[in-house]
Design a protein around this motif. Structure first.
Motif, short mmCIF file in Angstrom:
data_model
loop_
_atom_site.label_atom_id
_atom_site.label_comp_id
_atom_site.label_asym_id
_atom_site.label_seq_id
_atom_site.Cartn_x
_atom_site.Cartn_y
_atom_site.Cartn_z
N THR A 393 0.99 -1.12 -0.05
CA THR A 393 0.03 -0.16 0.01
C THR A 393 0.63 1.19 -0.08
N TRP A 394 1.83 1.12 0.79
CA TRP A 394 2.81 2.45 0.90
C TRP A 394 4.07 2.30 0.05
N GLU A 701 -4.86 -11.36 0.70
CA GLU A 701 -5.12 -10.81 1.76
C GLU A 701 -5.30 -11.53 3.32
N TRP A 770 -1.77 1.94 10.86
CA TRP A 770 -2.45 2.68 9.56
C TRP A 770 -1.97 4.10 9.79
#
Length: 820
Positions: A393-394, A701, A770
């Motif tokens: 995601t990052w 996931e 997060w």
């Protein structure tokens, strides 16, 4: 022989202690004899560790099973190559190998710099000796590789882990250890500069080439690990954000940042405090990475196991490092003030500020995400899993940003870039980006990350081509040679600069391979004899299964005929190997048909000898071989960049800015390959198209609970793994019932527990995982922005900048560019 080995370790510890004390006392008393005595003792440690290494290698080769470590790591039928590799294959031997490498590296560094940096050498000897003593102490009191049996010794050993009996994995640890150990040299010289107060850049001259060499070995080690994962584990990928993988990445990130910022200090005498911080943090992270993989603080299939006593010893050593290092840094702050200010945001200095912050953000984020399960367990009592989806995601957008900076770096000028200069430099690279990106999307390739990556690769390639052509044109004009000869001439004249450009080309090719992973295809089929399955342009037909034995292992091999567009292109032989002493740990031998357009990748998870049927995992990996080819170009360019300008001087060669600028993104963009969706995946049951897409997304996931710590989509033991089958059945059932993405994850967590989720739930304490990247990014923007504004303020009484003639300014810029 075991007694001799133990004696050598004890003698090395005592002599190392003498070397540290004698060197420091000699420096304080200005006694040349004491300093020389300490340095001689330091060399003696290297000699003793060399003999100790010879003793343990002899034990492995001759099969001395009175030594416990030999029994644990080898056996009589193991090939000689892997008997030698067993030295560093286990926990005890890896610590000893670390000390051996450090003693050799340290001795070479001290010997080369003994005259040039005489005032630093005593403290360099002391710092390296203390590090050696710590690892020697670990062996003497807790992890002695020469420990013997008190009772009768076994007749044979247990043998090396079958997964480690691979050429890439045999070379991977020495490469990583060499990189880790190499980072100790810059730390030792940096601390020596702090202890003595000689902080006028003299210490940097002694470490620049060492840092570069250590960085190259770290890069090489990480790439070897990627190839091993791709060819040996059988899941079709090469990076899974495993804690042990991340441990090797952490010092590499901060080391790369140092290679950037040290150029600013060299050219502008700025970032002097920051460079010292990076040197300290890079060394600290090499120790922390060792702590992670050997203490059991993180859970990984690659870790050595859990050892609480070792964990406490490492913790004490790491605290000492931080207290002493940053204590001395604070004490010497007045001597580390910058001598110049930031002239413009449109400059290479400003670009390096951005570059350094992104690298630091990456290192802190990877460290936090890797350690978050341990932190969560300490706070809430529940250990969560942070898997590849969270990292990707990052790290995926960060990778794209750094690829962009790889092309921007060579185009920026020091101090200030004028608008006309920026337009001239960026016209063709930007045009290449626009054309390629438009072409990619015009062809209907809708994976945005891959399409953007293709465009950025073109941007970088155009930058390189432009710099080569412009340089060659200038030389062609002055020498009258042809263009090819002129290009060779500019490379010979400016090895660091153009060697770095070759590395840029390697980076672009590596990213081409990363971008291709967005179009990865795979399929799982059961084939009886004579049956075939198709995927993309390929068809694979089962021709039968054969069983062979070489004495050490039984090999079950599938014979698969391969066709491309209906034409036979040969046979592939995926296999499962069962080692005699590790029958419960079979290895997956992948069959690969390589090509620059893509690999056809076959895995044999299970089979039935009676019916000759085979479960087959078929994967098409587009462009993946460009990653390995690109690294070869990168290594070639680095070799050119490391060549001395006149004579070989280990510690006085300048660092190539391009090498550091481009190398920083080789592994940060792994998210492009690990995080993209696989096309044409087959979902179980009769799911609709949208349901199949959702089911496959969820497979990436959710962790397979068999202990492999991989996602359901990448479990290496599928489809024979009972956990894999059970979880896939649950996912398909939930999706078929019409549940949403979040509802399916909640149902899986309720049935299997929170550990099954690779993304930490965004609630309660886990919300910190997060929130942390946002806080880190915002804090970094404030700090970097404040520093840049403060540096860029010109005092009211400062004289105006001199105005140069345009031609003189152009000539000066061209000559200064040769120093980059």
């Amino acid at each position: 022989m075991a007694s001799l080995g133990t004696f050598l370790l004890l003698a090395s510890f005592v002599i190392g202690a003498y070397a540290a004390v004698a060197s420091v006392v000699g420096a304080r008393r200005r006694s040349r004899k004491l300093i020389e005595s300490g340095t001689g003792a330091f060399y003696l440690v290297a000699a003793l560790m060399s003999v100790a290494s010879a003793v343990i290698l002899d034990a492995f080769v001759t099969g001395d099973y009175t030594i416990k470590y030999v029994v644990q790591e080898t056996d009589s039928v193991q090939p000689l190559f892997y008997k030698i590799a067993s030295y560093w294959g286990g926990l005890n031997g890896s610590i000893m190998f670390w000390v051996f490498l450090l003693s050799i590296f340290g001795s070479i560094a001290v010997y080369i710099n003994r005259e040039r940096h005489r005032e630093l050498i005593p403290y360099v000897v002391a710092v390296i000796s203390v590090v050696e003593m710590f690892f020697l102490y670990l062996m003497i009191v807790h992890k002695n590789p020469f420990t013997t049996y008190l009772t009768a010794a076994p007749a044979d050993g247990q043998g090396m882990n079958p997964l480690l009996q691979d050429p890439y994995m045999a070379i991977h640890p020495p490469s990583m250890y060499t990189g880790f150990v190499g980072m100790t040299i810059p730390y030792a010289f940096g601390m020596a500069a702090l202890f003595t107060g000689y902080l006028d850049d003299i210490w940097m001259r002694a470490v620049r080439r060492w840092t570069m060499i250590a960085w190259l070995f770290l890069s090489f080690g990480l790439i070897l690990g990627m190839i091993w994962a791709y060819e040996e584990l059988g899941w079709g990928g090469f990076w899974g954000w495993d804690p042990v993988e991340n441990a090797g990445l952490l010092p590499w990130l901060t080391g790369t940042a140092f290679l950037h910022s040290v150029m600013v200090q060299e050219r502008r005498s700025m970032l002097r405090v920051w460079n010292m911080v990076l040197v300290i943090m890079t060394f600290f992270l090499t120790i922390f990475a060792t702590f992670m993989t050997r203490s059991g603080v993180v859970q990984s299939v690659h870790a050595f196991g859990e050892d609480k006593q070792l964990a406490w010893l490492f913790t004490g050593f790491m605290i000492t490092i931080l207290v002493v290092s940053f204590g001395m840094l604070i004490y010497r702050l007045p001597l580390l003030r910058s001598r110049h200010e930031l002239d413009s945001w449109a400059s290479r200095e400003a670009a390096f500020l951005v570059n350094n912050w992104i690298l630091l953000f990456s290192a802190i984020f990877v460290l936090f995400a890797t350690m978050f399960p341990t932190l969560s367990q300490a706070v809430t009592g529940q250990r969560l899993t942070v898997g590849p989806p969270f990292f990707n995601t990052w790290m995926l957008p960060i990778g794209l940003i750094l690829l962009f900076l790889t092309g921007v770096g060579p185009l920026m000028a020091w101090r200030k870039s004028t608008l006309a200069n920026l337009v001239q430099q960026f016209t063709w690279p930007v045009a290449a980006f626009v054309v390629v990106t438009g072409l990619v999307f015009g062809l209907g390739l809708r994976v945005w990350t891959s399409g953007l990556c293709f465009g950025l690769c073109a941007f970088v390639a155009a930058t390189i081509l432009q710099e080569f052509i412009r340089g060659a044109r200038v030389r062609q004009t002055s020498t009258g040679t042809d263009l090819a000869t002129a290009m060779i001439g500019i490379v010979s004249r400016n090895k660091r600069r153009y060697g770095g450009y070759i590395i840029h080309l390697g980076i672009a090719l590596i990213f081409l391979g990363f971008a291709g992973q967005g179009f990865k295809q795979d399929k799982e089929v059961l084939l009886k004899v004579g049956q075939e399955a198709t995927l993309g342009p390929y068809a694979v037909r089962n021709e039968g299964i054969v069983v062979t034995d070489d004495g050490a292992k039984q090999m079950v091999t599938g014979k698969m005929a391969v066709f491309e567009n209906g034409k036979s292109i040969g046979m592939l032989y995926p296999a499962r190997w069962f080692y005699r002493k590790h029958e419960n740990e079979p290895t997956t031998e992948v069959a690969i048909r390589r090509g620059f357009a893509g690999d056809l990748y076959l895995v044999l998870p299970s089979y039935d000898l009676q019916t000759q049927s085979a479960n087959l995992h078929i994967v098409i990996n587009p462009l993946v071989d460009w990653i390995w080819f690109g690294f070869g170009i990168l290594a070639f360019g680095t070799g050119i960049a490391l060549l001395p300008e006149q004579a070989f001087a280990f510690a006085l060669s300048r660092l190539p800015a391009e090498t550091a600028t481009t190398g920083l993104i080789v592994l940060l963009a792994l998210g492009l390959s690990a995080g993209t969706a696989r096309a044409q995946a087959v979902a179980p049951g009769d799911l609709t198209g949208q349901q199949a897409v959702l089911e496959h997304q969820l497979e990436n996931e959710v962790m397979c609970m068999c202990g492999c710590r991989a996602s359901v989509a990448t479990c290496p033991d599928a489809p024979t793994c009972t956990h894999w089958n059970d979880e896939r059945a649950h996912l398909a059932a939930y999706v078929k019932e019409g549940m949403t993405h979040d509802q399916v994850l909640a149902a899986m967590a309720k049935y299997y527990g929170q550990d099954v989720l690779l993304l930490p739930p965004d609630k309660g304490f886990n919300r910190l995982a997060w929130l942390f990247p946002y806080l880190l990014g915002a804090g970094g923007i404030v700090v970097v922005g404040t520093a840049a504004i403060r540096w860029s303020r010109r005092p009211a009484d400062a004289p105006p900048a001199p105005v140069m003639d345009a031609k003189l300014n152009e000539r000066l810029d061209d000559e200064l560019r040769d120093l980059d």
